[in-house]
Scaffold this active site. Structure first.
Site, PDB file in Angstrom:
ATOM      1  N   HIS A  71       0.843  -1.208   0.000  1.00  0.00           N
ATOM      2  CA  HIS A  71       0.000   0.000   0.000  1.00  0.00           C
ATOM      3  C   HIS A  71       0.878   1.258   0.000  1.00  0.00           C
ATOM      4  CE1 HIS A  71       1.044   0.795   4.152  1.00  0.00           C
ATOM      5  NE2 HIS A  71       0.849  -0.490   4.404  1.00  0.00           N
ATOM      6  N   ASP A 339       4.164  -4.551   3.858  1.00  0.00           N
ATOM      7  CA  ASP A 339       5.616  -4.778   3.893  1.00  0.00           C
ATOM      8  C   ASP A 339       5.971  -6.134   4.518  1.00  0.00           C
ATOM      9  OD1 ASP A 339       4.705  -4.013   6.398  1.00  0.00           O
ATOM     10  OD2 ASP A 339       5.995  -2.245   6.564  1.00  0.00           O
TER      11      ASP A 339
END
Ligand SMILES: *[C@@H]1O[C@H](CO)[C@@H](O)[C@H](O)[C@H]1NC(C)=O
Ligand SMILES: *[C@@H]1O[C@H](CO)[C@@H](O)[C@H](O)[C@H]1NC(C)=O
Ligand SMILES: *[C@@H]1O[C@H](CO)[C@@H](O)[C@H](O)[C@H]1NC(C)=O
Ligand SMILES: *[C@@H]1O[C@H](CO)[C@@H](O)[C@H](O)[C@H]1NC(C)=O
Ligand SMILES: *[C@@H]1O[C@H](CO)[C@@H](O)[C@H](O)[C@H]1NC(C)=O
Ligand SMILES: *[C@@H]1O[C@H](CO)[C@@H](O)[C@H](O)[C@H]1NC(C)=O
Ligand SMILES: *[C@@H]1O[C@H](CO)[C@@H](O)[C@H](O)[C@H]1NC(C)=O
Ligand SMILES: *[C@@H]1O[C@H](CO)[C@@H](O)[C@H](O)[C@H]1NC(C)=O
Length: 461
Positions: A71, A339
């Site tokens: 994102h 992540d």
């Protein structure tokens, strides 16, 4: 506004060919860029690898592309310990209400900006994308669509996304970047809950692996290592900044909050006076705290990394293999995540051989030269792209891009240029011992070690 063009592929041609991976701080200093050295809070940017050309090789045609996309830039999160929105808003209050008493009579007090400072972190926006995050994803969708235009010949694209709001919204902006208003007709979204239910299909495997999640595996090591490293690098900064306060003893936690205020103000308003409290070495030590923690949290220092990264890698491998046998194989694969999902996948692909459970990153000093820099691999809007080419020699070749730069694969031979070009012949790539277990058995290994929920539909990545 920050120049978005820094993310354009075309600029890669001008990227330095010097690898920053093998130098010490003196060498890093020249490359120092505040916004690019903030760990997973870094601005989107291309990493400094070996500067290989990102152009499609002349003798090859692109046949398939796989996107694994983080994102975009966001506000502080709710569940992030010291960097959580609540902690940072508390620090904002303390600075404004004087419970962190700045001594303004000291000439050139570096905190004097606080007098006219308007805080920007708002608890209402916790966990949400920032406006820059929306632009990043829109732009990335446009760039990917442009680069791989010839692969976009389907009527509908299946878009898989971890179900958290900011990830869903990122996937939507990206899709608008690809298709504009047609995105309503051209996309079918699958939302994968961030819990145990999606099993091996998950895009947040640290949550879908019950044994890992329920036993808080790695968490203690992550917290201990983070604390140990902060105890090494923060005290000198605390001592340096402490004299600017009256009758107050600054703590490591206070200074940690100043680092986060610097990073988040940059993502939310493109500038921050908190950043000028620090020198490049401070920032790179802050960056290193992300690398220490992510390498342990399902990363290359964790015994669980191949378990967590395995399902994506096996699915990727299956999709790559499909070109051998199927005439109408799927050409474009899109997945949106966090992540913490991308690092285990890259580790299971063999990207970080210098860091292992036996040789974790040290917490006594910052070694500067090591492979897994979160700033380089998973900044906001970070991505892993896998390209499959068919070349004049009638062979298929795989190439990875990390944030639109060619990752220099070294374990599976050379590409058609017969020189280190970042490409590997498909079967050499799939059979290389560094990823063999994941490409052949990643899903079973995950299901077995995790006692994961069985899935009745397999999602392809
Ligand atoms: C200042 O803000 C902090 C954090 O919100 C709070 O705990 C403290 O009570 C406040 N102090 C004053 C004097 O208002
Ligand atoms: C989507 O498809 C419908 C039905 O085919 C069509 O009426 C509509 O114009 C399309 N919308 C867009 C934005 O392409
Ligand atoms: C504030 O700084 C001034 C100038 O250095 C110093 O004289 C004074 O004692 C400090 N005040 C407090 C309360 O520490
Ligand atoms: C700061 O720490 C010193 C040394 O531990 C202590 O003597 C002093 O009272 C503390 N000051 C405040 C304001 O807490
Ligand atoms: C798919 O192609 C590969 C490579 O040509 C071959 O070894 C394999 O047997 C084929 N699999 C099927 C199911 O046809
Ligand atoms: C692959 O799996 C085998 C069997 O479990 C194991 O012995 C081997 O060490 C694994 N290889 C790697 C590179 O993890
Ligand atoms: C695949 O992994 C499972 C679970 O760890 C193991 O039982 C099985 O032997 C492995 N298969 C191969 C072919 O390595
Ligand atoms: C898969 O299983 C879930 C619950 O276990 C069920 O809700 C769903 O309908 C099943 N899907 C298919 C395609 O069978």
């Amino acid at each position: 506004m920050r120049p978005l063009s820094s993310s354009l592929w075309v600029l890669a041609l001008f990227a330095s060919s010097v690898s920053a991976r093998f130098s010490d701080f003196e060498a890093f200093k020249d490359k120092f860029n505040l916004q690019e050295n903030l760990g997973t809070l870094s601005i989107y940017h291309q990493p400094y690898f070996t500067g290989l050309s990102t152009a499609f090789p002349e003798s090859c045609e692109i046949r398939q592309v796989h996107i694994l996309q983080r994102h975009g830039s966001r506000n502080p999160a709710s569940d992030d310990g010291l960097s959580s929105a609540i902690k940072l808003v508390e620090m904002q209050d303390k600075l404004l209400n004087g419970s962190l008493p700045i001594n303004y009579t000291i000439p050139n007090n570096p905190f004097r900006f606080v007098r006219s400072w308007v805080p920007v972190i708002n608890i209402r926006n916790t966990d949400q994308l920032s406006s820059m995050g929306r632009v990043e994803l829109f732009e990335m969708g446009r760039e990917v669509f442009t680069r791989y235009r010839e692969l976009f010949d389907a009527d509908v694209y299946y878009i898989n996304t971890a179900a958290q709001q900011r990830v869903k919204e990122s996937a939507e902006w990206y899709s608008y970047g690809m298709f504009g208003e047609e995105m309503a007709n051209k996309t079918k979204f699958t939302y994968l809950a961030e819990d145990e239910s999606p099993g091996s299909n998950s895009l947040s495997n640290y949550n879908s692996c019950p044994v890992y999640a329920e036993n808080n595996i790695d968490l203690k090591e992550v917290n201990e290592a983070g604390l140990a490293w902060r105890n090494v690098f923060l005290p000198s900064i605390v001592n340096r900044l402490n004299p600017y306060f009256s009758n107050y003893n600054l703590t490591n936690e206070d200074v940690t909050s100043f680092f986060y205020l610097c990073a988040y103000e940059l993502t939310l308003k493109d500038e921050s006076d908190f950043c000028s409290l620090f020198n490049p070495s401070d920032i790179m030590n802050f960056e290193y705290s992300y690398d220490v923690e992510y390498s342990l949290y399902g990363g290359p220092s964790s015994k669980w990394v191949n378990v967590l990264g395995g399902p994506y890698v096996q699915s990727l491998a299956n999709s790559l293999r499909s070109v051998y046998n199927e005439s109408d194989y799927q050409k474009v694969f899109l997945a949106f995540t966090h992540d913490g999902q991308i690092i285990p996948v890259e580790t299971a692909l063999g990207f970080f051989p210098d860091i292992t459970p036996e040789h974790p990153l040290p917490v006594t000093h910052n070694p500067y030269s090591y492979s897994m820099k979160t700033s380089s691999f998973v900044p906001f809007a970070g991505n892993l792209i896998t390209e499959l080419f068919h070349c004049q020699d009638q062979k298929y070749y795989v190439r990875h891009l990390v944030n639109q730069q060619v990752f220099p694969l070294t374990d599976c031979g050379y590409g058609p240029s017969n020189s280190p070009d970042g490409m590997c012949e498909l079967s050499a790539y799939l059979n290389s011992p560094v990823r063999y277990n994941s490409t052949h058995n990643g899903t079973d290994i995950f299901n077995d070690a995790c006692k994961a929920k069985p899935v009745n539909v397999t999602i392809n990545y």
